[in-house]
Design an enzyme around this catalytic site. Structure first.
Site, mmCIF file in Angstrom:
data_model
loop_
_atom_site.group_PDB
_atom_site.id
_atom_site.type_symbol
_atom_site.label_atom_id
_atom_site.label_comp_id
_atom_site.label_asym_id
_atom_site.label_seq_id
_atom_site.Cartn_x
_atom_site.Cartn_y
_atom_site.Cartn_z
ATOM 1 C CE LYS A 157 25.867 55.682 81.758
ATOM 2 N NZ LYS A 157 24.951 56.790 81.454
ATOM 3 C CD GLU A 199 23.254 61.603 87.446
ATOM 4 O OE1 GLU A 199 23.482 61.066 86.339
ATOM 5 O OE2 GLU A 199 23.753 62.713 87.776
ATOM 6 C CB SER A 247 25.913 50.739 75.960
ATOM 7 O OG SER A 247 24.781 50.103 76.537
#
Length: 413
Positions: free
Chosen positions: A100, A122, A387
Protein backbone atom coordinates in the site's frame (compact mmCIF):
# COMPACT_ATOMS: atom_id res chain seq x y z
CA UNK A 1 0.74 -15.37 -34.40
CA UNK A 2 1.90 -14.32 -30.95
CA UNK A 3 -1.25 -14.10 -28.76
CA UNK A 4 0.51 -11.57 -26.49
CA UNK A 5 1.35 -9.16 -29.30
CA UNK A 6 -1.82 -7.15 -28.76
CA UNK A 7 -0.65 -6.25 -25.24
CA UNK A 8 2.74 -4.74 -26.18
CA UNK A 9 1.33 -1.18 -26.08
CA UNK A 10 -1.27 -1.91 -23.43
CA UNK A 11 -0.11 0.67 -20.87
CA UNK A 12 -0.16 3.44 -23.47
CA UNK A 13 -3.62 2.51 -24.71
CA UNK A 14 -5.43 2.05 -21.38
CA UNK A 15 -7.10 3.80 -19.82
CA UNK A 16 -8.45 6.07 -22.54
CA UNK A 17 -8.35 9.83 -21.85
CA UNK A 18 -11.80 9.63 -20.26
CA UNK A 19 -10.70 6.84 -17.93
CA UNK A 20 -12.15 3.84 -19.74
CA UNK A 21 -10.94 0.25 -19.83
CA UNK A 22 -13.28 -0.97 -22.53
CA UNK A 23 -16.78 -0.63 -21.10
CA UNK A 24 -15.52 -0.18 -17.55
CA UNK A 25 -14.20 2.80 -15.58
CA UNK A 26 -15.16 6.40 -16.15
CA UNK A 27 -16.22 8.93 -13.52
CA UNK A 28 -19.73 9.47 -12.19
CA UNK A 29 -19.42 12.33 -9.77
CA UNK A 30 -21.58 14.94 -8.06
CA UNK A 31 -21.10 18.34 -9.74
CA UNK A 32 -19.11 19.74 -6.83
CA UNK A 33 -16.47 17.03 -7.22
CA UNK A 34 -16.10 17.15 -11.00
CA UNK A 35 -13.76 20.13 -10.80
CA UNK A 36 -11.79 18.55 -7.94
CA UNK A 37 -11.20 15.29 -9.83
CA UNK A 38 -10.33 17.15 -13.02
CA UNK A 39 -7.77 19.11 -10.98
CA UNK A 40 -6.25 15.88 -9.67
CA UNK A 41 -6.08 14.39 -13.17
CA UNK A 42 -4.47 17.50 -14.62
CA UNK A 43 -1.91 17.69 -11.80
CA UNK A 44 -1.02 14.02 -12.14
CA UNK A 45 -0.63 14.17 -15.91
CA UNK A 46 1.53 17.28 -15.49
CA UNK A 47 4.00 15.77 -13.07
CA UNK A 48 3.95 11.98 -13.72
CA UNK A 49 6.55 12.35 -16.49
CA UNK A 50 8.51 15.05 -14.68
CA UNK A 51 12.13 14.10 -14.04
CA UNK A 52 12.02 15.94 -10.70
CA UNK A 53 8.91 14.06 -9.52
CA UNK A 54 10.25 10.69 -10.68
CA UNK A 55 13.62 11.34 -9.05
CA UNK A 56 12.01 12.27 -5.73
CA UNK A 57 9.72 9.22 -5.83
CA UNK A 58 12.68 6.95 -6.53
CA UNK A 59 14.59 8.45 -3.63
CA UNK A 60 11.62 7.89 -1.30
CA UNK A 61 11.26 4.29 -2.45
CA UNK A 62 14.94 3.53 -1.91
CA UNK A 63 15.75 5.49 1.24
CA UNK A 64 12.40 5.45 3.07
CA UNK A 65 10.45 2.43 1.85
CA UNK A 66 13.39 0.06 1.51
CA UNK A 67 12.79 -0.89 -2.11
CA UNK A 68 13.47 -2.98 -4.03
CA UNK A 69 11.82 -5.77 -2.08
CA UNK A 70 13.29 -9.22 -2.84
CA UNK A 71 11.94 -12.37 -4.45
CA UNK A 72 12.20 -15.47 -2.26
CA UNK A 73 12.16 -19.12 -3.39
CA UNK A 74 9.91 -21.18 -1.10
CA UNK A 75 12.05 -24.28 -1.43
CA UNK A 76 10.63 -26.35 1.46
CA UNK A 77 7.02 -25.52 0.62
CA UNK A 78 7.62 -26.33 -3.06
CA UNK A 79 9.22 -29.67 -2.18
CA UNK A 80 6.25 -30.65 -0.03
CA UNK A 81 3.77 -29.88 -2.81
CA UNK A 82 5.65 -31.48 -5.72
CA UNK A 83 8.05 -30.30 -8.40
CA UNK A 84 6.47 -26.94 -9.32
CA UNK A 85 8.52 -24.21 -7.71
CA UNK A 86 6.82 -21.41 -5.72
CA UNK A 87 8.44 -17.98 -5.48
CA UNK A 88 7.07 -14.98 -3.58
CA UNK A 89 7.57 -11.26 -4.12
CA UNK A 90 8.22 -9.97 -0.60
CA UNK A 91 6.01 -6.87 -0.41
CA UNK A 92 5.65 -7.73 3.27
CA UNK A 93 9.15 -6.26 3.60
CA UNK A 94 8.09 -2.91 2.12
CA UNK A 95 7.95 -0.26 4.88
CA UNK A 96 4.66 -0.46 6.86
CA UNK A 97 4.33 -4.14 5.88
CA UNK A 98 2.44 -4.14 2.58
CA UNK A 99 2.33 -2.85 -1.00
CA UNK A 100 0.00 0.00 0.00
CA UNK A 101 2.80 2.47 0.71
CA UNK A 102 3.80 2.37 -2.98
CA UNK A 103 0.79 4.43 -4.03
CA UNK A 104 0.35 6.32 -0.74
CA UNK A 105 3.77 7.95 -0.98
CA UNK A 106 3.07 8.78 -4.61
CA UNK A 107 -0.30 10.29 -3.74
CA UNK A 108 1.26 12.20 -0.86
CA UNK A 109 3.86 13.64 -3.21
CA UNK A 110 1.07 14.57 -5.64
CA UNK A 111 -0.89 16.24 -2.82
CA UNK A 112 2.21 18.22 -1.84
CA UNK A 113 2.60 19.41 -5.44
CA UNK A 114 -1.06 20.49 -5.44
CA UNK A 115 -0.70 22.41 -2.19
CA UNK A 116 -3.17 20.23 -0.24
CA UNK A 117 -3.10 20.11 3.57
CA UNK A 118 -4.90 16.85 4.34
CA UNK A 119 -5.02 13.25 3.11
CA UNK A 120 -8.38 11.42 3.39
CA UNK A 121 -8.97 7.71 2.88
CA UNK A 122 -10.90 4.59 3.83
CA UNK A 123 -9.34 1.35 5.02
CA UNK A 124 -10.48 -2.23 5.56
CA UNK A 125 -7.59 -4.35 6.82
CA UNK A 126 -5.86 -1.18 8.00
CA UNK A 127 -2.78 -1.52 5.79
CA UNK A 128 -3.86 1.32 3.50
CA UNK A 129 -4.74 3.44 6.55
CA UNK A 130 -1.32 2.83 8.12
CA UNK A 131 0.41 3.56 4.81
CA UNK A 132 -1.48 6.82 4.30
CA UNK A 133 -0.94 7.89 7.91
CA UNK A 134 2.77 7.22 7.31
CA UNK A 135 2.73 9.34 4.15
CA UNK A 136 0.92 12.14 5.98
CA UNK A 137 3.54 12.11 8.76
CA UNK A 138 6.34 12.09 6.19
CA UNK A 139 4.95 15.07 4.25
CA UNK A 140 3.67 16.95 7.32
CA UNK A 141 -0.05 16.73 6.50
CA UNK A 142 -3.23 16.03 8.43
CA UNK A 143 -4.84 12.63 7.89
CA UNK A 144 -8.40 11.29 8.31
CA UNK A 145 -8.96 7.53 7.98
CA UNK A 146 -12.52 6.15 7.80
CA UNK A 147 -12.87 2.57 9.02
CA UNK A 148 -15.84 0.30 9.69
CA UNK A 149 -16.42 -0.61 13.32
CA UNK A 150 -16.19 -4.33 12.53
CA UNK A 151 -12.76 -3.84 10.98
CA UNK A 152 -11.64 -1.57 13.83
CA UNK A 153 -12.28 -4.42 16.27
CA UNK A 154 -10.73 -7.01 13.95
CA UNK A 155 -7.61 -5.01 13.07
CA UNK A 156 -6.82 -3.36 16.41
CA UNK A 157 -3.00 -3.33 15.95
CA UNK A 158 -3.29 -1.29 12.76
CA UNK A 159 -5.74 1.12 14.38
CA UNK A 160 -3.17 1.78 17.09
CA UNK A 161 -0.44 2.29 14.49
CA UNK A 162 -2.55 4.85 12.60
CA UNK A 163 -3.20 6.82 15.77
CA UNK A 164 0.47 6.70 16.77
CA UNK A 165 1.35 8.13 13.36
CA UNK A 166 -0.98 11.07 14.04
CA UNK A 167 -4.01 10.09 11.96
CA UNK A 168 -7.59 10.56 13.08
CA UNK A 169 -9.41 7.22 12.81
CA UNK A 170 -13.13 7.84 12.22
CA UNK A 171 -15.42 4.85 13.03
CA UNK A 172 -18.18 4.02 10.52
CA UNK A 173 -21.25 2.43 12.09
CA UNK A 174 -23.64 2.17 9.12
CA UNK A 175 -24.56 -0.97 7.16
CA UNK A 176 -22.22 -3.91 7.63
CA UNK A 177 -19.66 -1.56 9.22
CA UNK A 178 -16.87 -2.76 6.89
CA UNK A 179 -15.00 -1.58 3.80
CA UNK A 180 -17.88 -0.57 1.50
CA UNK A 181 -19.38 1.67 4.21
CA UNK A 182 -15.92 3.12 4.93
CA UNK A 183 -15.61 4.15 1.27
CA UNK A 184 -19.07 5.79 1.41
CA UNK A 185 -18.09 7.77 4.50
CA UNK A 186 -14.70 8.79 3.11
CA UNK A 187 -16.33 10.20 -0.04
CA UNK A 188 -18.78 12.16 2.11
CA UNK A 189 -15.92 13.53 4.19
CA UNK A 190 -13.93 14.46 1.11
CA UNK A 191 -16.88 16.38 -0.40
CA UNK A 192 -16.73 18.76 2.56
CA UNK A 193 -12.98 19.44 2.28
CA UNK A 194 -11.99 18.87 -1.35
CA UNK A 195 -10.51 22.36 -1.72
CA UNK A 196 -7.82 21.72 0.90
CA UNK A 197 -7.68 17.90 0.98
CA UNK A 198 -7.11 15.03 -1.44
CA UNK A 199 -8.90 11.69 -1.37
CA UNK A 200 -6.44 8.81 -1.64
CA UNK A 201 -8.52 5.74 -2.44
CA UNK A 202 -7.01 2.50 -1.19
CA UNK A 203 -7.11 0.43 -4.37
CA UNK A 204 -7.13 0.61 -8.16
CA UNK A 205 -10.78 1.63 -8.31
CA UNK A 206 -13.05 4.63 -7.88
CA UNK A 207 -13.72 7.43 -10.37
CA UNK A 208 -11.12 8.33 -12.99
CA UNK A 209 -8.21 9.14 -12.55
CA UNK A 210 -7.68 6.98 -9.43
CA UNK A 211 -7.60 3.53 -11.08
CA UNK A 212 -4.85 4.88 -13.35
CA UNK A 213 -2.92 6.70 -10.60
CA UNK A 214 -2.91 3.77 -8.17
CA UNK A 215 -2.01 1.34 -10.95
CA UNK A 216 0.92 3.46 -12.12
CA UNK A 217 2.36 3.75 -8.62
CA UNK A 218 1.95 -0.01 -8.05
CA UNK A 219 3.68 -1.05 -11.29
CA UNK A 220 6.97 -0.96 -9.40
CA UNK A 221 6.04 -4.32 -7.83
CA UNK A 222 5.81 -6.20 -11.12
CA UNK A 223 8.65 -4.27 -12.74
CA UNK A 224 11.02 -5.27 -9.95
CA UNK A 225 9.67 -8.82 -9.83
CA UNK A 226 10.10 -9.43 -13.56
CA UNK A 227 13.70 -8.25 -13.58
CA UNK A 228 14.53 -10.12 -10.35
CA UNK A 229 13.00 -13.40 -11.49
CA UNK A 230 14.88 -13.40 -14.78
CA UNK A 231 18.10 -12.52 -12.95
CA UNK A 232 17.50 -15.32 -10.42
CA UNK A 233 16.42 -18.10 -12.79
CA UNK A 234 17.35 -17.01 -16.33
CA UNK A 235 13.73 -17.24 -17.48
CA UNK A 236 10.24 -15.90 -16.88
CA UNK A 237 7.88 -17.66 -14.46
CA UNK A 238 5.21 -19.89 -15.99
CA UNK A 239 2.54 -18.10 -13.95
CA UNK A 240 2.10 -15.00 -11.80
CA UNK A 241 -0.53 -15.00 -9.07
CA UNK A 242 -2.02 -12.44 -6.66
CA UNK A 243 -5.11 -11.90 -4.55
CA UNK A 244 -7.88 -9.64 -5.91
CA UNK A 245 -10.18 -7.54 -3.76
CA UNK A 246 -10.21 -4.04 -5.20
CA UNK A 247 -7.11 -5.09 -7.07
CA UNK A 248 -4.15 -2.76 -6.47
CA UNK A 249 -1.50 -5.35 -5.58
CA UNK A 250 -2.52 -7.66 -8.41
CA UNK A 251 -2.76 -4.99 -11.12
CA UNK A 252 0.71 -3.72 -10.18
CA UNK A 253 2.07 -7.26 -10.29
CA UNK A 254 0.35 -8.39 -13.49
CA UNK A 255 0.83 -5.57 -15.98
CA UNK A 256 4.64 -5.72 -16.36
CA UNK A 257 4.07 -9.35 -17.49
CA UNK A 258 1.00 -8.64 -19.65
CA UNK A 259 2.87 -8.91 -22.99
CA UNK A 260 4.85 -11.99 -21.89
CA UNK A 261 3.96 -15.68 -22.39
CA UNK A 262 3.06 -15.94 -18.71
CA UNK A 263 -0.25 -17.09 -17.21
CA UNK A 264 -1.77 -14.40 -14.96
CA UNK A 265 -4.00 -15.62 -12.12
CA UNK A 266 -6.18 -13.42 -9.90
CA UNK A 267 -7.53 -15.04 -6.72
CA UNK A 268 -10.83 -13.87 -5.23
CA UNK A 269 -12.21 -14.54 -1.72
CA UNK A 270 -14.91 -17.24 -1.69
CA UNK A 271 -15.23 -16.89 2.09
CA UNK A 272 -17.68 -19.39 3.57
CA UNK A 273 -19.31 -20.41 0.27
CA UNK A 274 -21.20 -19.27 -2.82
CA UNK A 275 -24.32 -17.94 -1.06
CA UNK A 276 -24.75 -14.15 -1.30
CA UNK A 277 -23.30 -12.53 1.81
CA UNK A 278 -20.82 -15.38 2.39
CA UNK A 279 -18.15 -14.28 -0.08
CA UNK A 280 -16.70 -11.35 -2.02
CA UNK A 281 -15.94 -13.08 -5.33
CA UNK A 282 -16.98 -10.17 -7.52
CA UNK A 283 -15.62 -11.33 -10.88
CA UNK A 284 -16.91 -14.86 -10.34
CA UNK A 285 -20.48 -13.86 -9.47
CA UNK A 286 -20.77 -10.16 -10.34
CA UNK A 287 -22.48 -8.24 -13.11
CA UNK A 288 -21.87 -4.84 -14.67
CA UNK A 289 -22.99 -1.85 -12.63
CA UNK A 290 -21.96 1.44 -11.06
CA UNK A 291 -20.58 1.84 -7.54
CA UNK A 292 -18.59 4.66 -5.94
CA UNK A 293 -18.43 6.61 -9.19
CA UNK A 294 -17.21 4.01 -11.71
CA UNK A 295 -18.42 1.18 -13.97
CA UNK A 296 -17.25 -2.32 -13.13
CA UNK A 297 -18.37 -5.79 -12.15
CA UNK A 298 -20.33 -5.71 -8.89
CA UNK A 299 -22.08 -8.05 -6.51
CA UNK A 300 -25.55 -6.53 -6.67
CA UNK A 301 -29.23 -7.39 -6.37
CA UNK A 302 -31.84 -7.12 -9.12
CA UNK A 303 -32.29 -3.41 -8.35
CA UNK A 304 -28.57 -2.67 -8.63
CA UNK A 305 -27.97 -2.24 -4.89
CA UNK A 306 -24.69 -3.70 -3.56
CA UNK A 307 -25.08 -7.10 -1.91
CA UNK A 308 -23.56 -7.81 1.50
CA UNK A 309 -20.10 -9.34 1.23
CA UNK A 310 -17.79 -11.24 3.52
CA UNK A 311 -14.19 -12.43 3.69
CA UNK A 312 -11.94 -13.44 6.55
CA UNK A 313 -9.54 -10.90 5.01
CA UNK A 314 -10.83 -7.40 5.77
CA UNK A 315 -9.00 -5.92 2.78
CA UNK A 316 -10.90 -8.14 0.34
CA UNK A 317 -14.53 -7.74 1.49
CA UNK A 318 -15.64 -5.20 -1.13
CA UNK A 319 -18.65 -5.72 -3.46
CA UNK A 320 -16.82 -4.37 -6.51
CA UNK A 321 -13.49 -4.75 -8.28
CA UNK A 322 -11.20 -2.32 -10.08
CA UNK A 323 -12.41 -1.58 -13.64
CA UNK A 324 -9.13 -2.72 -15.19
CA UNK A 325 -9.57 -6.18 -13.66
CA UNK A 326 -13.08 -6.41 -15.11
CA UNK A 327 -11.61 -5.49 -18.51
CA UNK A 328 -8.75 -8.00 -18.26
CA UNK A 329 -11.24 -10.69 -17.29
CA UNK A 330 -13.44 -9.98 -20.30
CA UNK A 331 -10.40 -9.91 -22.61
CA UNK A 332 -9.29 -13.29 -21.30
CA UNK A 333 -5.76 -12.13 -20.53
CA UNK A 334 -6.09 -12.77 -16.78
CA UNK A 335 -7.65 -15.94 -15.37
CA UNK A 336 -9.65 -15.32 -12.19
CA UNK A 337 -10.26 -18.08 -9.68
CA UNK A 338 -11.11 -18.22 -5.97
CA UNK A 339 -10.22 -19.82 -2.64
CA UNK A 340 -12.20 -20.22 0.57
CA UNK A 341 -11.40 -18.92 4.05
CA UNK A 342 -10.20 -22.41 5.02
CA UNK A 343 -7.84 -22.61 2.06
CA UNK A 344 -6.44 -19.16 2.84
CA UNK A 345 -5.87 -20.09 6.50
CA UNK A 346 -4.16 -23.32 5.41
CA UNK A 347 -1.80 -21.27 3.21
CA UNK A 348 -1.24 -18.87 6.12
CA UNK A 349 -0.07 -21.68 8.40
CA UNK A 350 1.92 -23.50 5.70
CA UNK A 351 4.03 -20.45 4.84
CA UNK A 352 4.52 -19.69 8.53
CA UNK A 353 5.65 -23.23 9.38
CA UNK A 354 7.53 -24.15 6.20
CA UNK A 355 9.28 -20.85 5.43
CA UNK A 356 9.21 -18.71 8.56
CA UNK A 357 7.08 -16.01 6.91
CA UNK A 358 3.72 -14.99 8.44
CA UNK A 359 1.59 -13.58 5.59
CA UNK A 360 -1.39 -11.25 5.72
CA UNK A 361 -4.74 -13.00 5.28
CA UNK A 362 -5.23 -11.06 2.04
CA UNK A 363 -1.89 -12.36 0.72
CA UNK A 364 -2.75 -15.85 1.96
CA UNK A 365 -5.50 -15.94 -0.68
CA UNK A 366 -2.93 -15.32 -3.42
CA UNK A 367 -0.63 -17.92 -1.88
CA UNK A 368 -3.47 -20.44 -1.71
CA UNK A 369 -4.04 -19.87 -5.42
CA UNK A 370 -0.34 -20.48 -5.99
CA UNK A 371 -0.54 -23.70 -3.99
CA UNK A 372 -3.48 -24.84 -6.12
CA UNK A 373 -1.43 -24.16 -9.25
CA UNK A 374 1.59 -26.03 -7.88
CA UNK A 375 -0.54 -29.09 -7.10
CA UNK A 376 -2.05 -29.08 -10.59
CA UNK A 377 1.25 -28.51 -12.44
CA UNK A 378 3.97 -31.04 -11.71
CA UNK A 379 6.73 -28.86 -13.14
CA UNK A 380 7.43 -25.21 -13.83
CA UNK A 381 7.26 -22.17 -11.57
CA UNK A 382 4.76 -19.72 -10.15
CA UNK A 383 5.49 -16.28 -8.72
CA UNK A 384 3.06 -15.10 -6.03
CA UNK A 385 2.76 -11.51 -4.86
CA UNK A 386 3.04 -11.72 -1.08
CA UNK A 387 1.37 -8.35 -0.76
CA UNK A 388 1.59 -7.93 3.03
CA UNK A 389 2.69 -9.38 6.35
CA UNK A 390 0.42 -10.94 8.92
CA UNK A 391 1.22 -9.03 12.11
CA UNK A 392 -2.22 -7.44 11.97
CA UNK A 393 -3.94 -10.84 11.72
CA UNK A 394 -2.18 -12.98 14.33
CA UNK A 395 -4.54 -12.12 17.21
CA UNK A 396 -7.61 -12.91 15.08
CA UNK A 397 -6.09 -16.16 13.78
CA UNK A 398 -5.05 -17.29 17.27
CA UNK A 399 -8.53 -16.58 18.63
CA UNK A 400 -10.36 -18.48 15.88
CA UNK A 401 -7.86 -21.10 14.68
CA UNK A 402 -5.22 -21.40 17.39
CA UNK A 403 -1.53 -21.32 16.53
CA UNK A 404 -1.73 -23.93 13.79
CA UNK A 405 -1.16 -27.35 15.37
CA UNK A 406 -4.81 -28.39 15.62
CA UNK A 407 -5.75 -26.82 12.28
CA UNK A 408 -2.95 -28.51 10.35
CA UNK A 409 -3.61 -31.86 12.07
CA UNK A 410 -7.32 -31.60 11.26
CA UNK A 411 -6.46 -31.07 7.61
CA UNK A 412 -3.87 -33.91 7.67
CA UNK A 413 -0.98 -31.60 6.93
Amino acid sequence: MNPYHDYENYLKEYPTPDGRFGEYGGAYLPPELEVAFAEIDEAYETICHSAQFISELRRIRKDFQGRPTPIYHCERLSRQLGQCQIYVKREDLNHTGAHKLNHCMGEGLLAKYMGKKKLIAETGAGQHGVALATAAAYFGMECDIYMGEVDIAKQAPNVTRMKMLGARVIPVSTGLKTLKEAVDAAFEGYMKEYKTAIYCIGSALGPHPFPKIVRDFQLIVGQEAREQFVSMTGMLPDAVCACVGGGSNSIGMFLPFVADPVELIGVEPMGRGSKAGDHAATITYGSKGILHGFDSLLLQDEKGAPLPVYSIASGLDYPGVGPEHAFLHDSGRVHYTYVTDEEAVEAFFLLSRMEGIIPALESSHGLAGGIQYAKEHKTGSILVNLSGRGDKDVDYIEEHYGCGDEFLAKHHI
